[in-house]
Scaffold this motif. Structure first.
Motif, PDB file in Angstrom:
ATOM      1  N   ALA A   1      14.936  26.727 -12.310  1.00 32.72           N
ATOM      2  CA  ALA A   1      15.570  27.036 -13.590  1.00 32.72           C
ATOM      3  C   ALA A   1      15.159  26.026 -14.658  1.00 32.72           C
ATOM      4  CB  ALA A   1      17.087  27.049 -13.435  1.00 32.72           C
ATOM      5  N   SER A   2      15.032  24.758 -14.265  1.00 33.03           N
ATOM      6  CA  SER A   2      14.610  23.726 -15.206  1.00 33.03           C
ATOM      7  C   SER A   2      13.167  23.934 -15.655  1.00 33.03           C
ATOM      8  CB  SER A   2      14.767  22.340 -14.572  1.00 33.03           C
ATOM      9  OG  SER A   2      16.120  22.061 -14.273  1.00 33.03           O
ATOM     10  N   LEU A   3      12.307  24.308 -14.724  1.00 32.23           N
ATOM     11  CA  LEU A   3      10.907  24.579 -15.072  1.00 32.23           C
ATOM     12  C   LEU A   3      10.805  25.732 -16.064  1.00 32.23           C
ATOM     13  CD1 LEU A   3       9.187  24.237 -11.574  1.00 32.23           C
ATOM     14  CD2 LEU A   3       8.755  22.805 -13.577  1.00 32.23           C
ATOM     15  N   TYR A   4      11.553  26.807 -15.803  1.00 31.48           N
ATOM     16  CA  TYR A   4      11.492  27.955 -16.699  1.00 31.48           C
ATOM     17  C   TYR A   4      12.122  27.626 -18.047  1.00 31.48           C
ATOM     18  CZ  TYR A   4      12.174  32.565 -18.707  1.00 31.48           C
ATOM     19  OH  TYR A   4      12.165  33.632 -19.570  1.00 31.48           O
ATOM     20  N   LEU A   5      13.190  26.842 -18.045  1.00 35.00           N
ATOM     21  CA  LEU A   5      13.817  26.464 -19.297  1.00 35.00           C
ATOM     22  C   LEU A   5      12.873  25.640 -20.161  1.00 35.00           C
ATOM     23  CD1 LEU A   5      16.085  26.359 -21.276  1.00 35.00           C
ATOM     24  CD2 LEU A   5      17.186  24.570 -19.920  1.00 35.00           C
ATOM     25  N   GLY A   6      12.020  24.844 -19.533  1.00 42.31           N
ATOM     26  CA  GLY A   6      11.023  24.096 -20.298  1.00 42.31           C
ATOM     27  C   GLY A   6      10.134  25.030 -21.107  1.00 42.31           C
ATOM     28  N   PHE A   7       9.697  26.127 -20.477  1.00 43.18           N
ATOM     29  CA  PHE A   7       8.892  27.136 -21.181  1.00 43.18           C
ATOM     30  C   PHE A   7       9.720  27.807 -22.275  1.00 43.18           C
ATOM     31  CE2 PHE A   7       8.278  31.773 -21.404  1.00 43.18           C
ATOM     32  CZ  PHE A   7       7.036  31.810 -22.033  1.00 43.18           C
ATOM     33  N   ALA A   8      10.936  28.242 -21.924  1.00 36.38           N
ATOM     34  CA  ALA A   8      11.784  28.956 -22.872  1.00 36.38           C
ATOM     35  C   ALA A   8      12.154  28.080 -24.065  1.00 36.38           C
ATOM     36  CB  ALA A   8      13.046  29.452 -22.159  1.00 36.38           C
TER      37      ALA A   8
END
Length: 436
Positions: free
Chosen positions: A116-123
């Protein structure tokens, strides 16, 4: 510095003239500001709690480090994504990452929090580049439609946005205080209710964004040219990033951008840990951050009203820098002193003032300097901010509070000198429209 934008799909400038009269630009600023308030009152409060509710193997702190490291990497390509899908779509896409991160906190494990943290970085990279582009585009359109001074409108709109946005610390932390009454943050039942409330708030914010006007009329590329157009966009985006890094104006702004990320991370990782929590407990973290957010919001609104151009930006930034320098020296020279609750709240309020100055003035400055490449400029803003934030989260456990304060004071001095040099030596280039 001339930037070739003919081969790109810009988000500013292609807004069709016959549509302008029918769009209420101020309404869009109100909607954008309120939507970010609803989304970030949840995320901001959750971020403040990560290191205290997800303590097993430092899961919370490591998740935030991974998040901002991912944010840094994806900031490099965020401008390309925003150009391809449009700023409004980028805002909507970005909300999904924050929603997923809050949902992961309902069952925090390494298998939920890290992805979730990795994807939030993109978002996060997408939503913030989209926000900067959308807000500046709106200000430019409003100034053009009503024959107003562009710099003044950019300052006013940024002041409203950052003022409302900064109040998320107040609202979010008050909700946290109300739902975590025992002050420990450790009750699984209380935290579950808290994060469900946060998810509802984020959902409302996402729905509100759907009512934003579109800022660009994207042309549909024909199938036979789609691959060529994509390759052209990649090459153009790469050239834009390199050109900005070689631009003397950006080089002079980067130290201030980096410091703005450093001072935000200092509040989240150091101030709450070393000053607030020992004196006021974990429940006091929410109260101190609420004071920080309150002064941040008031200062953002005020700073936006007094922003007219490069000179006013330099004066406001210098004032904010002096305030933060005083606070840094105060803590550095008296770091072992018991400040008391009042002293801690005063520091929180003063730090909020400095943060409000940096948020409004950096956005206004980039909007004025890089109107022809807003996506690239705001990508640089979030790249350097997220990079320094990630560094603080990863290295704060390894260095002392005193060492951190010395680093921050040095970074602040460098950034202030760079901003003054920017005004004194390069101002004539900014006053010439053909050079922007």
């Amino acid at each position: 510095m001339a930037i070739d934008v003919e081969s790109e799909s810009p988000l500013v400038g292609d807004y069709e003239n016959h549509q302008r009269g029918s769009v209420n630009h101020e309404r869009d600023v109100h909607i954008l500001s309120c939507a970010f308030l609803l989304i970030f009152l949840a995320y901001g409060a959750a971020q403040n709690l990560e290191s205290t509710i997800n303590t097993e193997a430092d899961l919370g702190t490591i998740s935030l480090g991974v998040l901002y490291l991912s944010f840094t990497v994806f900031s490099i390509v965020a401008s390309l994504v925003v150009k391809k899908i449009g700023s409004k779509n980028a805002l909507l896409l970005g909300t999904t990452g924050y929603w997923l991160f809050i949902a992961a906190n309902l069952k925090p494990t390494w298998y939920t929090m890290i992805p979730a943290s990795l994807y939030l970085g993109f978002a996060a990279a997408i939503i913030w580049v989209g926000q900067g582009t959308y807000l500046t585009s709106t200000a430019e359109s409003h100034a053009s439609d009503h024959n107003l001074h562009e710099g003044t409108v950019i300052g006013k709109f940024n002041g409203e946005f950052w003022g409302i946005f900064a109040s998320h610390q107040v609202v979010g932390n008050l909700i946290t205080l109300a739902l975590l009454r025992d002050g420990t943050g450790g009750g699984s039942g209380d935290t579950t209710v808290l994060f469900i409330v946060f998810l509802c708030s984020m959902t409302l914010g996402t729905i509100l964004m759907c009512f934003l006007s579109r800022r660009n009329a994207k042309e549909e590329a024909s199938p036979q040219h789609s691959s060529v157009s994509f390759l052209s966009s990649v090459v153009s985006s790469s050239k834009s990033i390199i050109s900005l890094l070689l631009d003397i104006r950006m080089l002079l702004v980067v130290p201030l951008i980096a410091y703005s990320g450093l001072q935000q991370a200092f509040v989240w990782a150091e101030f709450t840990k070393y000053l607030v929590q020992p004196k006021m407990g974990e429940s006091g973290v929410g109260g101190a951050m609420a004071i920080y957010g309150l002064f941040d919001a008031i200062c953002s609104l005020a700073a936006g009203r007094f922003t007219f151009g490069l000179k006013s930006i330099t004066m406001i930034v210098s004032g904010g820098g002096i305030i933060q320098a005083v606070v840094l020296l105060w803590i550095l020279l008296n770091h072992s002193v018991d400040y008391g609750i009042v002293g801690i709240l005063v520091i929180a309020g003063l730090w909020g003032i400095g943060d409000g100055v940096l948020n409004t003035q950096l956005s206004a400055l980039l909007g004025i300097l890089y109107k022809h490449d807003l996506e690239g400029a705001f990508s640089q803003l979030k790249l350097w901010q997220s990079f320094t934030i990630a560094l603080v989260f990863f290295f704060s456990p390894l260095i002392s509070l005193k060492a951190m304060l010395v680093i921050m004071f040095a970074a602040l001095c460098i950034s202030m000198v760079a901003v003054l040099f920017l005004m004194l030596k390069v101002e004539k280039a900014f006053s010439d429209p053909d050079s922007l």
